[in-house]
Design a protein around this motif. Structure first.
Motif, PDB file in Angstrom:
ATOM      1  N   ILE A 139     -11.154   1.930 -11.999  1.00  0.00           N
ATOM      2  CA  ILE A 139     -11.728   1.709 -10.676  1.00  0.00           C
ATOM      3  C   ILE A 139     -10.796   2.170  -9.555  1.00  0.00           C
ATOM      4  O   ILE A 139     -11.248   2.573  -8.492  1.00  0.00           O
ATOM      5  CB  ILE A 139     -12.079   0.218 -10.505  1.00  0.00           C
ATOM      6  CG1 ILE A 139     -13.206  -0.136 -11.466  1.00  0.00           C
ATOM      7  CG2 ILE A 139     -12.462  -0.115  -9.077  1.00  0.00           C
ATOM      8  CD1 ILE A 139     -13.485  -1.608 -11.582  1.00  0.00           C
ATOM      9  N   GLY A 140      -9.503   2.115  -9.810  1.00  0.00           N
ATOM     10  CA  GLY A 140      -8.528   2.445  -8.772  1.00  0.00           C
ATOM     11  C   GLY A 140      -8.609   3.898  -8.312  1.00  0.00           C
ATOM     12  O   GLY A 140      -9.264   4.731  -8.916  1.00  0.00           O
ATOM     13  N   GLU A 141      -7.922   4.142  -7.207  1.00  0.00           N
ATOM     14  CA  GLU A 141      -7.840   5.475  -6.623  1.00  0.00           C
ATOM     15  C   GLU A 141      -6.424   6.016  -6.823  1.00  0.00           C
ATOM     16  O   GLU A 141      -5.468   5.236  -6.864  1.00  0.00           O
ATOM     17  CB  GLU A 141      -8.150   5.410  -5.121  1.00  0.00           C
ATOM     18  CG  GLU A 141      -9.558   4.936  -4.808  1.00  0.00           C
ATOM     19  CD  GLU A 141     -10.618   5.937  -5.253  1.00  0.00           C
ATOM     20  OE1 GLU A 141     -10.336   7.157  -5.224  1.00  0.00           O
ATOM     21  OE2 GLU A 141     -11.720   5.489  -5.630  1.00  0.00           O
ATOM     22  N   PRO A 142      -6.275   7.329  -6.900  1.00  0.00           N
ATOM     23  CA  PRO A 142      -4.926   7.890  -7.016  1.00  0.00           C
ATOM     24  C   PRO A 142      -4.056   7.485  -5.823  1.00  0.00           C
ATOM     25  O   PRO A 142      -4.521   7.447  -4.685  1.00  0.00           O
ATOM     26  CB  PRO A 142      -5.162   9.399  -7.016  1.00  0.00           C
ATOM     27  CG  PRO A 142      -6.579   9.572  -7.454  1.00  0.00           C
ATOM     28  CD  PRO A 142      -7.316   8.369  -6.933  1.00  0.00           C
ATOM     29  N   ILE A 143      -2.818   7.182  -6.097  1.00  0.00           N
ATOM     30  CA  ILE A 143      -1.867   6.827  -5.044  1.00  0.00           C
ATOM     31  C   ILE A 143      -1.544   8.082  -4.247  1.00  0.00           C
ATOM     32  O   ILE A 143      -1.289   9.141  -4.817  1.00  0.00           O
ATOM     33  CB  ILE A 143      -0.595   6.226  -5.663  1.00  0.00           C
ATOM     34  CG1 ILE A 143      -0.917   4.876  -6.298  1.00  0.00           C
ATOM     35  CG2 ILE A 143       0.521   6.101  -4.633  1.00  0.00           C
ATOM     36  CD1 ILE A 143       0.231   4.268  -7.075  1.00  0.00           C
ATOM     37  N   ASP A 144      -1.528   7.940  -2.920  1.00  0.00           N
ATOM     38  CA  ASP A 144      -1.141   9.065  -2.073  1.00  0.00           C
ATOM     39  C   ASP A 144       0.135   8.708  -1.303  1.00  0.00           C
ATOM     40  O   ASP A 144       0.673   7.605  -1.431  1.00  0.00           O
ATOM     41  CB  ASP A 144      -2.275   9.468  -1.126  1.00  0.00           C
ATOM     42  CG  ASP A 144      -2.705   8.364  -0.168  1.00  0.00           C
ATOM     43  OD1 ASP A 144      -1.960   7.376   0.021  1.00  0.00           O
ATOM     44  OD2 ASP A 144      -3.805   8.489   0.390  1.00  0.00           O
ATOM     45  N   GLU A 145       0.616   9.641  -0.505  1.00  0.00           N
ATOM     46  CA  GLU A 145       1.870   9.453   0.224  1.00  0.00           C
ATOM     47  C   GLU A 145       1.804   8.255   1.176  1.00  0.00           C
ATOM     48  O   GLU A 145       2.759   7.482   1.279  1.00  0.00           O
ATOM     49  CB  GLU A 145       2.201  10.725   1.002  1.00  0.00           C
ATOM     50  CG  GLU A 145       3.627  10.785   1.487  1.00  0.00           C
ATOM     51  CD  GLU A 145       4.646  10.861   0.362  1.00  0.00           C
ATOM     52  OE1 GLU A 145       5.607  10.068   0.389  1.00  0.00           O
ATOM     53  OE2 GLU A 145       4.480  11.703  -0.542  1.00  0.00           O
ATOM     54  N   ARG A 146       0.689   8.089   1.844  1.00  0.00           N
ATOM     55  CA  ARG A 146       0.537   6.981   2.794  1.00  0.00           C
ATOM     56  C   ARG A 146       0.624   5.629   2.088  1.00  0.00           C
ATOM     57  O   ARG A 146       1.264   4.699   2.578  1.00  0.00           O
ATOM     58  CB  ARG A 146      -0.794   7.127   3.528  1.00  0.00           C
ATOM     59  CG  ARG A 146      -0.996   6.097   4.592  1.00  0.00           C
ATOM     60  CD  ARG A 146      -2.255   6.408   5.377  1.00  0.00           C
ATOM     61  NE  ARG A 146      -2.493   5.345   6.331  1.00  0.00           N
ATOM     62  CZ  ARG A 146      -3.678   4.875   6.627  1.00  0.00           C
ATOM     63  NH1 ARG A 146      -4.754   5.383   6.089  1.00  0.00           N
ATOM     64  NH2 ARG A 146      -3.806   3.905   7.491  1.00  0.00           N
ATOM     65  N   PHE A 147      -0.037   5.525   0.943  1.00  0.00           N
ATOM     66  CA  PHE A 147       0.014   4.279   0.184  1.00  0.00           C
ATOM     67  C   PHE A 147       1.449   3.986  -0.253  1.00  0.00           C
ATOM     68  O   PHE A 147       1.940   2.868  -0.100  1.00  0.00           O
ATOM     69  CB  PHE A 147      -0.911   4.355  -1.033  1.00  0.00           C
ATOM     70  CG  PHE A 147      -0.915   3.096  -1.853  1.00  0.00           C
ATOM     71  CD1 PHE A 147      -1.759   2.048  -1.532  1.00  0.00           C
ATOM     72  CD2 PHE A 147      -0.066   2.954  -2.936  1.00  0.00           C
ATOM     73  CE1 PHE A 147      -1.746   0.872  -2.279  1.00  0.00           C
ATOM     74  CE2 PHE A 147      -0.046   1.787  -3.687  1.00  0.00           C
ATOM     75  CZ  PHE A 147      -0.895   0.746  -3.355  1.00  0.00           C
ATOM     76  N   ALA A 148       2.133   4.966  -0.817  1.00  0.00           N
ATOM     77  CA  ALA A 148       3.510   4.768  -1.284  1.00  0.00           C
ATOM     78  C   ALA A 148       4.418   4.347  -0.134  1.00  0.00           C
ATOM     79  O   ALA A 148       5.257   3.453  -0.288  1.00  0.00           O
ATOM     80  CB  ALA A 148       4.025   6.052  -1.937  1.00  0.00           C
ATOM     81  N   ALA A 149       4.236   4.948   1.040  1.00  0.00           N
ATOM     82  CA  ALA A 149       5.082   4.645   2.196  1.00  0.00           C
ATOM     83  C   ALA A 149       4.941   3.202   2.646  1.00  0.00           C
ATOM     84  O   ALA A 149       5.900   2.601   3.154  1.00  0.00           O
ATOM     85  CB  ALA A 149       4.752   5.596   3.344  1.00  0.00           C
TER      86      ALA A 149
END
Length: 180
Positions: A139-149
């Motif tokens: 169900i999750g979405e791929p992690i992007d730069e904004r999420f990691a930050a």
């Protein structure tokens, strides 16, 4: 706050906690967050009706900030963790002890699909946890730069630390609480 290897902390945690907690509060609770599949770099919001519908603190032990007051004569106010250490029933235990609770408007990161989590492999709900991990991946979405930050990380760090994606889970999903 008790923090271990399977948790990420929102970079704004200290600022928000200081602004939110008052002398009336013994504990601040992170009520929403993310389950992060660290091997596949997917994240899913919690609570989520198809993954875990209950508040974040019921699954993540690093979701409470306890206000320790060394000079307080009342032992419960001096160290509320002694009474409120069961994260899955924080609100109930605080009400029983007549200790104030407030929600903290930040997110936590609960890391799953890792060898660092004893409860995933050996805990009493290990089978439920495996299904939980599959649901996060499906169900999750791929992690992007904004999420990691948000957690003080970069996508490059995560890729180098985690070795890339293994693919999305395609099987049937669970979902109930581990005790059910």
């Amino acid at each position: 706050m008790v923090l271990d290897a399977d948790d990420w902390v929102d970079q704004r945690l200290v600022e928000v906690t200081r602004a939110t907690m008052t002398l009336d509060h013994a504990v601040g609770i992170i009520q929403a967050g993310f389950a992060v599949d660290i091997r596949n770099l997917y994240a899913a919001p919690l609570p989520h009706p198809r993954i875990f519908p209950e508040p974040f603190h019921r699954i993540c032990g690093s979701s409470a900030i306890f206000w320790l007051r060394p000079n307080e004569p009342d032992p419960l106010r001096r160290d509320p963790y002694q009474r409120l250490h069961e994260h899955y029933r924080l609100n109930e235990a605080a009400a029983e002890a007549q200790l104030g609770v407030t929600g903290l408007p930040v997110s936590g990161g609960y890391i799953v699909n890792t060898d660092d989590s004893h409860s995933e492999t050996y805990g009493p709900y290990a089978q439920w946890r495996r299904r939980f991990n599959q649901a996060v991946q499906a169900i999750g979405e791929p992690i992007d730069e904004r999420f990691a930050a948000r957690f003080g990380l970069s996508l490059a760090q995560l890729h180098s630390d985690c070795g890339g994606r293994a693919g999305r889970y395609e099987g049937a999903l669970p979902m109930s609480s581990p005790a059910e």
